[in-house]
Write a protein that holds these residues in place. Sequence first.
Motif, short mmCIF file in Angstrom:
data_model
loop_
_atom_site.label_atom_id
_atom_site.label_comp_id
_atom_site.label_asym_id
_atom_site.label_seq_id
_atom_site.Cartn_x
_atom_site.Cartn_y
_atom_site.Cartn_z
N LEU A 74 -8.64 -31.44 51.84
CA LEU A 74 -9.56 -32.45 51.35
C LEU A 74 -10.43 -32.94 52.51
N SER A 75 -11.49 -33.64 52.19
CA SER A 75 -12.41 -34.10 53.25
C SER A 75 -11.74 -35.10 54.19
N ASN A 76 -10.67 -35.77 53.74
CA ASN A 76 -9.97 -36.72 54.60
C ASN A 76 -8.89 -36.06 55.46
N GLY A 77 -8.79 -34.74 55.40
CA GLY A 77 -7.86 -34.02 56.24
C GLY A 77 -6.52 -33.69 55.59
N LEU A 78 -6.27 -34.18 54.39
CA LEU A 78 -5.02 -33.85 53.71
C LEU A 78 -4.99 -32.37 53.37
N HIS A 79 -3.95 -31.69 53.79
CA HIS A 79 -3.80 -30.27 53.50
C HIS A 79 -3.05 -30.13 52.17
N VAL A 80 -3.57 -29.31 51.29
CA VAL A 80 -3.00 -29.12 49.96
C VAL A 80 -2.53 -27.68 49.80
N ILE A 81 -1.32 -27.51 49.29
CA ILE A 81 -0.78 -26.19 49.02
C ILE A 81 -0.30 -26.17 47.56
N LEU A 82 -0.78 -25.21 46.79
CA LEU A 82 -0.43 -25.09 45.37
C LEU A 82 0.28 -23.77 45.13
N HIS A 83 1.41 -23.84 44.45
CA HIS A 83 2.14 -22.64 44.04
C HIS A 83 2.36 -22.73 42.53
N GLN A 84 1.81 -21.77 41.82
CA GLN A 84 1.91 -21.78 40.36
C GLN A 84 3.03 -20.84 39.91
N ASP A 85 3.93 -21.38 39.10
CA ASP A 85 5.00 -20.59 38.50
C ASP A 85 5.27 -21.19 37.12
N ASN A 86 4.85 -20.48 36.11
CA ASN A 86 4.95 -21.00 34.74
C ASN A 86 6.20 -20.52 34.01
N THR A 87 7.19 -20.08 34.80
CA THR A 87 8.42 -19.57 34.20
C THR A 87 9.19 -20.65 33.46
N ALA A 88 9.24 -21.84 34.05
CA ALA A 88 9.97 -22.95 33.45
C ALA A 88 9.09 -24.20 33.51
N PRO A 89 9.25 -25.13 32.57
CA PRO A 89 8.38 -26.32 32.52
C PRO A 89 8.77 -27.39 33.53
N ILE A 90 8.74 -27.00 34.80
CA ILE A 90 9.16 -27.88 35.89
C ILE A 90 8.07 -27.92 36.95
N VAL A 91 7.90 -29.06 37.59
CA VAL A 91 6.96 -29.16 38.70
C VAL A 91 7.58 -29.99 39.82
N VAL A 92 7.34 -29.56 41.05
CA VAL A 92 7.75 -30.31 42.23
C VAL A 92 6.49 -30.88 42.87
N THR A 93 6.46 -32.19 43.07
CA THR A 93 5.39 -32.82 43.85
C THR A 93 6.01 -33.29 45.15
N SER A 94 5.45 -32.87 46.26
CA SER A 94 6.05 -33.23 47.54
C SER A 94 4.97 -33.44 48.58
N ILE A 95 5.31 -34.22 49.57
CA ILE A 95 4.38 -34.46 50.67
C ILE A 95 5.17 -34.56 51.96
#
Length: 439
Positions: free
Chosen positions: A30-51
């Motif tokens: 992002l423009s403020n320097g936050l690095h974003v990493i996205l991993h898509q896996d639609n095998t199960a209806p679960i999501v991990v949000t982490s920082i």
Amino acid sequence: MKKLPLFLLASLLFVFNSSAQEVSFEEYDLSNGLHVILHQDNTAPIVVTSIAYHVGAKDEDPERTGFAHFFEHLLFEGTKNIGRGEWDKIVSSKGGKNNATTNDDRTYYYEVFPSNALETGLWLESERLLHPVIEQVGVDTQNEVVKEEKRLRVDNRPYGNLLAEIKKNLFIEHPYRWSTIGSMDHLDAATLDEFIAFNNKFYIPNNAALIIAGDIDIPSTKKMIQDYFGPIAKGAKIERSFLKEKPITQEFKATAYDSNIQIPAIVACYRTPSFTTRDARVLDMISTYLSNGNSSKLYKKLVDDKKMALAVQAVNLSQEDYGIYALFALPLGETTLDTLVKEFDEEIQKLQTELISEKDHQKLLNQFENQFVNSNATLEGIAASLANYYLLYGDTNLINTEIDLYRSITREEIRDIAKKYLGSNQRLLLEYLPKTENQ
């Protein structure tokens, strides 16, 4: 650890194919320097949000140790939009769980949700970053929580202070010399302004990586990330300059005492390089060769065959700046600590002068292949790996390629690295003894 809904628990038990496979990801800033990493896996209806924040115990003032770990607790206190005590309620109401960990190099927060609660996870972490409420009531509350944790996990636990004693003797200049949990006296003496200053310095977008893994739609996820994190202001650049340690060129000894133990321990400790180096990975293999499992060399020799030790372990505690390679044993019967050291040296000398067998080498490769697969067998594991490889190693794709580094390690390298780092003149010998009334 919070209890999970049954459907969520069942989904998390899902593991990927048992053979190593590539983990796909997309990363950007992002423009403020936050690095974003996205991993898509639609095998199960679960999501991990982490920082992950690039702040750990080594970033602390020597007179204010324990701050990084303290913040792991403090930043669950609440924000301008989340009242005290409400954080966990919000998470559980969405069928999720959350936790955090701190070490000497980084602090990591995460939530696991059903995928339809992704926005809740993003909102929570943006709130932690943008609107934390740091006030005296929260500091006082978490101070007691941390003290209780230290009593349970360190002070009243057998051998609980062993690592702290190793660190304070092995490191003289570098901030790895103090424990991650820090000093309670330092926390007691800290002012509210000091806690606020620590937050303002390190909890900034340009010192963090946001990782989203699981059942997501990439375009809509990117939009939510921009909405929640884009407006956060970039912080001042963090300058780090840690003192270097002088090489150890002569064996030295130290003694520590523990009132919680009856059996003494001996630890041979060597200062080793950063986990980003190839040498550190070879040392990982050496520790596995020596003590991982009942058929490993030290365990079979000292515990099974000679019955000299109740327990023995070789471990490579490698970190961002330095590592600690340690050989640990508890004597059995009349065996002396000096005898155990001689047995250590005998096995190390074999490693330094002879090649391990091809069979043992193949066994090591198989063990590391298995460890690599298991580390990325859940969405939680993948998110944590992506965070560490980016933030601490500087190469996110190591989640796919690090196993190739281990596969390429030869028997000759194992011999040469043992010779390079595990010399008897390069170590601390720590006797960790039962404490009596006279001590």
